[in-house]
Design an enzyme around this catalytic site. Sequence first.
Site, PDB file in Angstrom:
ATOM      1  N   ALA A   8       9.947 -23.760  33.232  1.00 13.37           N
ATOM      2  CA  ALA A   8       9.592 -24.848  32.321  1.00 13.37           C
ATOM      3  C   ALA A   8       9.573 -24.320  30.893  1.00 13.37           C
ATOM      4  O   ALA A   8       9.070 -23.230  30.632  1.00 13.37           O
ATOM      5  CB  ALA A   8       8.203 -25.391  32.683  1.00 13.37           C
ATOM      6  N   SER A  34      11.777 -23.047  29.046  1.00 13.81           N
ATOM      7  CA  SER A  34      12.446 -21.765  28.828  1.00 13.81           C
ATOM      8  C   SER A  34      13.735 -21.941  28.033  1.00 13.81           C
ATOM      9  O   SER A  34      14.516 -20.999  27.902  1.00 13.81           O
ATOM     10  CB  SER A  34      12.763 -21.106  30.172  1.00 13.81           C
ATOM     11  OG  SER A  34      13.698 -21.891  30.893  1.00 13.81           O
ATOM     12  N   GLY A  35      13.979 -23.162  27.546  1.00 14.92           N
ATOM     13  CA  GLY A  35      15.166 -23.384  26.734  1.00 14.92           C
ATOM     14  C   GLY A  35      16.406 -23.745  27.529  1.00 14.92           C
ATOM     15  O   GLY A  35      17.516 -23.684  26.998  1.00 14.92           O
ATOM     16  N   SER A  47      17.496 -26.740  28.659  1.00 17.93           N
ATOM     17  CA  SER A  47      18.220 -27.920  28.184  1.00 17.93           C
ATOM     18  C   SER A  47      18.957 -27.644  26.878  1.00 17.93           C
ATOM     19  O   SER A  47      20.125 -28.033  26.715  1.00 17.93           O
ATOM     20  CB  SER A  47      17.262 -29.104  28.006  1.00 17.93           C
ATOM     21  OG  SER A  47      16.743 -29.482  29.267  1.00 17.93           O
ATOM     22  N   HIS A  98      13.214 -34.868  24.208  1.00 17.15           N
ATOM     23  CA  HIS A  98      14.572 -34.380  24.473  1.00 17.15           C
ATOM     24  C   HIS A  98      15.609 -35.239  23.742  1.00 17.15           C
ATOM     25  O   HIS A  98      16.555 -34.716  23.161  1.00 17.15           O
ATOM     26  CB  HIS A  98      14.874 -34.402  25.981  1.00 17.15           C
ATOM     27  CG  HIS A  98      14.325 -33.230  26.713  1.00 17.15           C
ATOM     28  ND1 HIS A  98      14.784 -31.955  26.509  1.00 17.15           N
ATOM     29  CD2 HIS A  98      13.346 -33.127  27.643  1.00 17.15           C
ATOM     30  CE1 HIS A  98      14.127 -31.120  27.297  1.00 17.15           C
ATOM     31  NE2 HIS A  98      13.247 -31.791  27.999  1.00 17.15           N
TER      32      HIS A  98
END
Lengths: 167, 167, 167
Positions: free
Chosen positions: B11, B13-14, B16, B50
């Site tokens: 989660a 952690s970059g 996307s 996002h």
Amino acid sequence: MARILLVTGGARSGKSTHAEARTLALGRPAHYIATAEIWDEEMAARIALHQARRGPEWTTHAEPLDLVKVLRATDDAPRLVDCLTLWLTNLMLGERDWEAAAKALLASLPDLAAPVVFVSNEVGLGIVPDNRLARDFRDAAGFLNQWVAAAADEVIFTVAGLPMKVK
Amino acid sequence: MARILLVTGGARSGKSTHAEARTLALGRPAHYIATAEIWDEEMAARIALHQARRGPEWTTHAEPLDLVKVLRATDDAPRLVDCLTLWLTNLMLGERDWEAAAKALLASLPDLAAPVVFVSNEVGLGIVPDNRLARDFRDAAGFLNQWVAAAADEVIFTVAGLPMKVK
Amino acid sequence: MARILLVTGGARSGKSTHAEARTLALGRPAHYIATAEIWDEEMAARIALHQARRGPEWTTHAEPLDLVKVLRATDDAPRLVDCLTLWLTNLMLGERDWEAAAKALLASLPDLAAPVVFVSNEVGLGIVPDNRLARDFRDAAGFLNQWVAAAADEVIFTVAGLPMKVK
């Protein structure tokens, strides 16, 4: 500008041991900046365990909240900040603005001369936690790690006591 | 046959951000295939975060269950599927046969022409969860990641926003 | 001295499959040393799943506690110990001295002739568990992994079924 390292990994993955070796390789003696607040006997035992492993080459500074101040005060030698995740815990439990604090920390790094080695925890690789606070914490910890990693010259992920170079 | 990438990690952690950059590097404009079902305000806030980060180069498609159909319908440009773990959640909460769905997805990949970048979560690196559903979910998520990784041309594990090449 | 490998990773990350292939590459037939104690139907189902995947090249030995003894008894061919984390669970639930057992295991390795492949779990990359026992367990598991990794000739971290070489 100071050389910045980030050593991240799971609990008991050898982060601190690796970070200590890297800090001393950058210069001796060195500063040890402890962010832990001692809440109970269990935590006191963990801290004593870490201190016993370190030798007389270290000057210890306890600073649970103001990392900008302590980094400025220790800018004469390499320092190890152990760890960012406890610092974040202190900020969030104290209901401080952790994002503002993180951005102030990042903004202060270019003015430093002596190297800084940050230790951090990876906490986002398990099942999504049941409670909202834990989810918010793991989100914040993940963003903080990303921001510090982006500012770092070198990033290490430790597995079973061994370093994997990520950056 | 389409080029297949898998970006996996914890989660925040970059995953996307990295997957978006990789998708656009494969071609612009691109499709963004969102598997999230909006259950509550917390999830709506995450999705809005996002979306705000992505630009006008993206066409967004919401598809919580039928990935085979949406991948066929978007086979004219690179697409990002964000993410497989939410898709699995939707299948399991909806009491669908997730293994059959996963195998149908894998079987559909060789017929595609445009690249597909899958985002997935690593959820198996914490303590064994107390409840059976969470254990079944993390088992399923692990198997799904293995299957997609086996089919992928490239697999990336993200740590602190940085990519580690696994395959 | 025997060649020692450690394959570590999350749940359903392909550790066992990779470790089995590595063991057979070191020699055929091979020994499979299962540390699991069968507590309930769920665990029995998991074990049956693993056994079904292995072929007739394996001789299976069930040993939940005394790894030193079983490693001495199987020193004629490569063996796979699957896994150290269940062994640690058995020691801790049985209120044995796990540190003494771990040190005895490590001390026994230099006397072995045939290769040993250990499988272990990474359990320290999630949120700090609520209960003390789980925290103690993940600390112990982390230290055990570090110690075995230090003794190993090669350490592999598996992600989505794929091996990452750590040492």
